[in-house]
Design a protein around this motif. Structure first.
Motif, PDB file in Angstrom:
ATOM      1  N   SER A  24       0.826  -1.208   0.000  1.00  0.00           N
ATOM      2  CA  SER A  24       0.000   0.000   0.000  1.00  0.00           C
ATOM      3  C   SER A  24       0.862   1.260   0.000  1.00  0.00           C
ATOM      4  O   SER A  24       0.563   2.221  -0.716  1.00  0.00           O
ATOM      5  N   ILE A  25       1.962   1.244   0.747  1.00  0.00           N
ATOM      6  CA  ILE A  25       2.822   2.423   0.815  1.00  0.00           C
ATOM      7  C   ILE A  25       3.648   2.579  -0.450  1.00  0.00           C
ATOM      8  O   ILE A  25       3.875   3.698  -0.929  1.00  0.00           O
ATOM      9  N   GLN A  26       4.092   1.468  -1.043  1.00  0.00           N
ATOM     10  CA  GLN A  26       4.985   1.556  -2.192  1.00  0.00           C
ATOM     11  C   GLN A  26       4.279   2.060  -3.441  1.00  0.00           C
ATOM     12  O   GLN A  26       4.929   2.352  -4.448  1.00  0.00           O
ATOM     13  N   LYS A  27       2.954   2.225  -3.397  1.00  0.00           N
ATOM     14  CA  LYS A  27       2.241   2.834  -4.525  1.00  0.00           C
ATOM     15  C   LYS A  27       2.612   4.304  -4.681  1.00  0.00           C
ATOM     16  O   LYS A  27       2.408   4.885  -5.747  1.00  0.00           O
ATOM     17  N   ASP A  28       3.121   4.910  -3.617  1.00  0.00           N
ATOM     18  CA  ASP A  28       3.588   6.294  -3.667  1.00  0.00           C
ATOM     19  C   ASP A  28       5.035   6.273  -4.160  1.00  0.00           C
ATOM     20  O   ASP A  28       5.964   6.022  -3.402  1.00  0.00           O
ATOM     21  N   LEU A 211       8.762   0.435  -9.511  1.00  0.00           N
ATOM     22  CA  LEU A 211       8.156   1.121  -8.364  1.00  0.00           C
ATOM     23  C   LEU A 211       8.700   2.539  -8.217  1.00  0.00           C
ATOM     24  O   LEU A 211       7.976   3.449  -7.788  1.00  0.00           O
ATOM     25  N   ALA A 212       9.951   2.748  -8.582  1.00  0.00           N
ATOM     26  CA  ALA A 212      10.548   4.075  -8.455  1.00  0.00           C
ATOM     27  C   ALA A 212      10.189   4.994  -9.613  1.00  0.00           C
ATOM     28  O   ALA A 212       9.965   6.197  -9.433  1.00  0.00           O
ATOM     29  N   PHE A 213      10.100   4.422 -10.835  1.00  0.00           N
ATOM     30  CA  PHE A 213      10.004   5.281 -12.020  1.00  0.00           C
ATOM     31  C   PHE A 213       8.861   4.946 -12.967  1.00  0.00           C
ATOM     32  O   PHE A 213       8.709   5.579 -13.999  1.00  0.00           O
ATOM     33  N   GLY A 214       8.041   3.936 -12.638  1.00  0.00           N
ATOM     34  CA  GLY A 214       6.926   3.565 -13.491  1.00  0.00           C
ATOM     35  C   GLY A 214       7.242   2.346 -14.325  1.00  0.00           C
ATOM     36  O   GLY A 214       8.411   2.042 -14.602  1.00  0.00           O
ATOM     37  N   GLN A 215       6.194   1.639 -14.734  1.00  0.00           N
ATOM     38  CA  GLN A 215       6.385   0.411 -15.503  1.00  0.00           C
ATOM     39  C   GLN A 215       6.952   0.709 -16.882  1.00  0.00           C
ATOM     40  O   GLN A 215       6.689   1.749 -17.472  1.00  0.00           O
ATOM     41  N   LYS A 216       7.744  -0.217 -17.377  1.00  0.00           N
ATOM     42  CA  LYS A 216       8.384  -0.073 -18.681  1.00  0.00           C
ATOM     43  C   LYS A 216       7.787  -1.081 -19.660  1.00  0.00           C
ATOM     44  O   LYS A 216       7.300  -2.137 -19.264  1.00  0.00           O
ATOM     45  N   LEU A 217       7.800  -0.739 -20.933  1.00  0.00           N
ATOM     46  CA  LEU A 217       7.392  -1.680 -21.960  1.00  0.00           C
ATOM     47  C   LEU A 217       8.514  -2.675 -22.204  1.00  0.00           C
ATOM     48  O   LEU A 217       9.709  -2.314 -22.180  1.00  0.00           O
ATOM     49  N   GLN A 218       8.174  -3.927 -22.415  1.00  0.00           N
ATOM     50  CA  GLN A 218       9.155  -4.944 -22.713  1.00  0.00           C
ATOM     51  C   GLN A 218       9.349  -5.014 -24.225  1.00  0.00           C
ATOM     52  O   GLN A 218       8.415  -4.869 -25.000  1.00  0.00           O
TER      53      GLN A 218
END
Length: 219
Positions: A24-28, A211-218
């Motif tokens: 829950s916290i790591q969503k931030d 989690l730090a910078f957003g999901q990346k495309l593979q």
């Protein structure tokens, strides 16, 4: 290799680790990055106690104070992209250090459980007779850490090597112990017992880069 596992002693560090793991916290993302940065500061502070010092005279308004200061030339190297917040935390304390950056990622084969480590980008100053601090927040298999170290060797032979990680798997810790020079130090906030079938730390915290910078495309 000497292993410095900071979780052996209970401290405020445990709070930052718990928040990194908490779904829950790591969503931030901003808080996630800041917690890794704060852990980097703590690991850097503990690491600094082991470095060579020399006495220095500092002139004050009322006299001269003799102060022991770190005498080593330091190069900080982080593995992109997940290593950036950890790098920033270390740089907050070693603010006179030179800096290196390298990209290393898993390139999966047809079998999704097997992969190679690919290094594509590297910027590095001379490492000759300097203190190398190599930072990667997640020490899973240890292969990325070793591939990075081997890619840096053409830039000179460092006087000493310090590996810095937030969370590691015991298998990864064992791997770097077996494959790095004997005088290497590992500074780590917490060690988990398992890797899953895809080579991810469990319970771990997930993909630190996403989690730090957003999901990346593979691709």
């Amino acid at each position: 290799m000497t292993i410095h596992n900071l979780s052996d002693t209970t401290s405020i560090l445990n709070t930052f680790i718990a928040e990194l793991r908490d779904v829950s916290i790591q969503k931030d993302a901003m808080r996630f990055r800041r917690n890794i940065e704060r852990i980097g500061e703590i690991l850097g502070y503990e690491l600094s106690k082991s470095l060579n010092k020399k006495s220095s005279s500092v002139k004050t308004p009322l006299g001269v104070a003799e102060t022991p200061l770190i005498s080593e030339d330091i190069v900080l190297c982080s593995i992109l992209r997940a290593g950036v917040p950890l790098h920033n935390g270390l740089l907050n304390y070693f603010d006179a250090a030179e800096n290196a950056f390298i990209s290393a990622y898993r390139q999966h084969k047809e079998d999704p459980e097997s992969f190679d480590i690919v290094v594509e980008y590297l910027a590095c100053p001379s490492l000759e007779d300097k203190t190398l601090i190599l930072a990667d927040p997640m020490l899973a298999t240890g292969q990325s850490m070793l591939a990075t170290f081997e890619a840096l060797l053409p830039f000179g032979k460092p006087k000493s090597v310090h590996l810095v990680s937030v969370i590691g798997a015991q298998k990864g810790v064992d791997f770097v112990v077996d494959n790095f020079p004997e005088n290497t130090n590992l500074w780590i906030a917490q060690i988990d017992s398992e890797l899953n079938e895809k080579g991810y730390i469990t319970p771990g915290l997930g993909d630190a880069g996403d989690l730090a910078f957003g999901q990346k495309l593979q691709h």
